[in-house]
Write a protein that holds these residues in place. Sequence first.
Motif, PDB file in Angstrom:
ATOM      1  N   ILE A   2       0.834  -1.197   0.000  1.00  0.00           N
ATOM      2  CA  ILE A   2       0.000   0.000   0.000  1.00  0.00           C
ATOM      3  C   ILE A   2       0.873   1.253   0.000  1.00  0.00           C
ATOM      4  CG2 ILE A   2      -1.705   1.314   1.349  1.00  0.00           C
ATOM      5  CD1 ILE A   2      -2.922  -1.159   0.008  1.00  0.00           C
ATOM      6  N   VAL A   3       1.932   1.251   0.812  1.00  0.00           N
ATOM      7  CA  VAL A   3       2.838   2.408   0.861  1.00  0.00           C
ATOM      8  C   VAL A   3       3.489   2.624  -0.500  1.00  0.00           C
ATOM      9  CG1 VAL A   3       4.954   3.356   1.880  1.00  0.00           C
ATOM     10  CG2 VAL A   3       3.236   2.265   3.344  1.00  0.00           C
ATOM     11  N   THR A   4       3.957   1.552  -1.119  1.00  0.00           N
ATOM     12  CA  THR A   4       4.610   1.671  -2.426  1.00  0.00           C
ATOM     13  C   THR A   4       3.629   2.169  -3.485  1.00  0.00           C
ATOM     14  OG1 THR A   4       6.171  -0.074  -1.839  1.00  0.00           O
ATOM     15  CG2 THR A   4       5.943   0.435  -4.181  1.00  0.00           C
ATOM     16  N   LEU A   5       2.395   1.656  -3.494  1.00  0.00           N
ATOM     17  CA  LEU A   5       1.379   2.155  -4.432  1.00  0.00           C
ATOM     18  C   LEU A   5       1.091   3.631  -4.190  1.00  0.00           C
ATOM     19  CD1 LEU A   5      -1.228  -0.734  -4.638  1.00  0.00           C
ATOM     20  CD2 LEU A   5       0.066   0.244  -6.533  1.00  0.00           C
ATOM     21  N   ARG A   6       0.971   4.012  -2.915  1.00  0.00           N
ATOM     22  CA  ARG A   6       0.741   5.410  -2.563  1.00  0.00           C
ATOM     23  C   ARG A   6       1.868   6.295  -3.098  1.00  0.00           C
ATOM     24  NH1 ARG A   6      -1.113   9.185   0.781  1.00  0.00           N
ATOM     25  NH2 ARG A   6      -2.759   7.969   1.745  1.00  0.00           N
ATOM     26  N   PRO A  32       9.488   7.956   4.387  1.00  0.00           N
ATOM     27  CA  PRO A  32      10.453   7.941   3.274  1.00  0.00           C
ATOM     28  C   PRO A  32      10.028   6.961   2.177  1.00  0.00           C
ATOM     29  CG  PRO A  32      11.549   7.554   5.393  1.00  0.00           C
ATOM     30  CD  PRO A  32      10.072   7.513   5.634  1.00  0.00           C
ATOM     31  N   ASP A  33      10.499   7.232   0.966  1.00  0.00           N
ATOM     32  CA  ASP A  33      10.190   6.349  -0.155  1.00  0.00           C
ATOM     33  C   ASP A  33      10.711   4.947   0.118  1.00  0.00           C
ATOM     34  OD1 ASP A  33       8.972   8.378  -1.533  1.00  0.00           O
ATOM     35  OD2 ASP A  33      10.663   8.767  -2.859  1.00  0.00           O
ATOM     36  N   LEU A  34       9.875   3.953  -0.205  1.00  0.00           N
ATOM     37  CA  LEU A  34      10.295   2.561  -0.094  1.00  0.00           C
ATOM     38  C   LEU A  34      10.962   2.155  -1.408  1.00  0.00           C
ATOM     39  CD1 LEU A  34       7.274   0.771   1.632  1.00  0.00           C
ATOM     40  CD2 LEU A  34       9.369   1.630   2.653  1.00  0.00           C
ATOM     41  N   LEU A  35      12.159   1.639  -1.303  1.00  0.00           N
ATOM     42  CA  LEU A  35      12.897   1.215  -2.479  1.00  0.00           C
ATOM     43  C   LEU A  35      13.531  -0.138  -2.207  1.00  0.00           C
ATOM     44  CD1 LEU A  35      14.682   4.616  -3.186  1.00  0.00           C
ATOM     45  CD2 LEU A  35      12.717   3.685  -4.408  1.00  0.00           C
TER      46      LEU A  35
END
Length: 152
Positions: A99-103, A129-132
């Motif tokens: 969900i965080v990555t889609l957001r 922070p951005d998830l990578l």
Amino acid sequence: MADDGTGAHGPDWTDPNCPVARAVDLVGDRWSLLIIRDAMDGARSFTDFQQRTGIARNILTERLRKLTSRGLLAQVDAPSGRRRLYALTEAGKDLFPVIVTLRQWGERHAFEAGETHSVLVDDDGARVPDLLPVAADGSPLTSDMTSVRRSP
């Protein structure tokens, strides 16, 4: 009632050997991910989900049934004991990074420059922070640097 593809032995998998395909088969429709998103943000009752998403009652009923039968949500007794509420299971909670990555993808690609949108923050109010993805050595990974190893 529409067939959800769930037979006696589980869903009819689009691609039985691919984890991405299986995940999409389980939660890949528009409403299911929004229900999971709202459960992560505190929605618990049918009314909570209906008000937050605006989803038609019959569709919401079906999606809640599917998410419960697939082990992503569980029904629990409300403190009053007068009704049942929905709670994320461990499998449902494990969707948080998805969900965080889609957001974050949506923040970068689904809005025009300067267009307002909600932002995910931590308990201190700081933007998440951005998830990578990273390699074993901690260096950033891209799709150009990975491959899928098929099972024999």
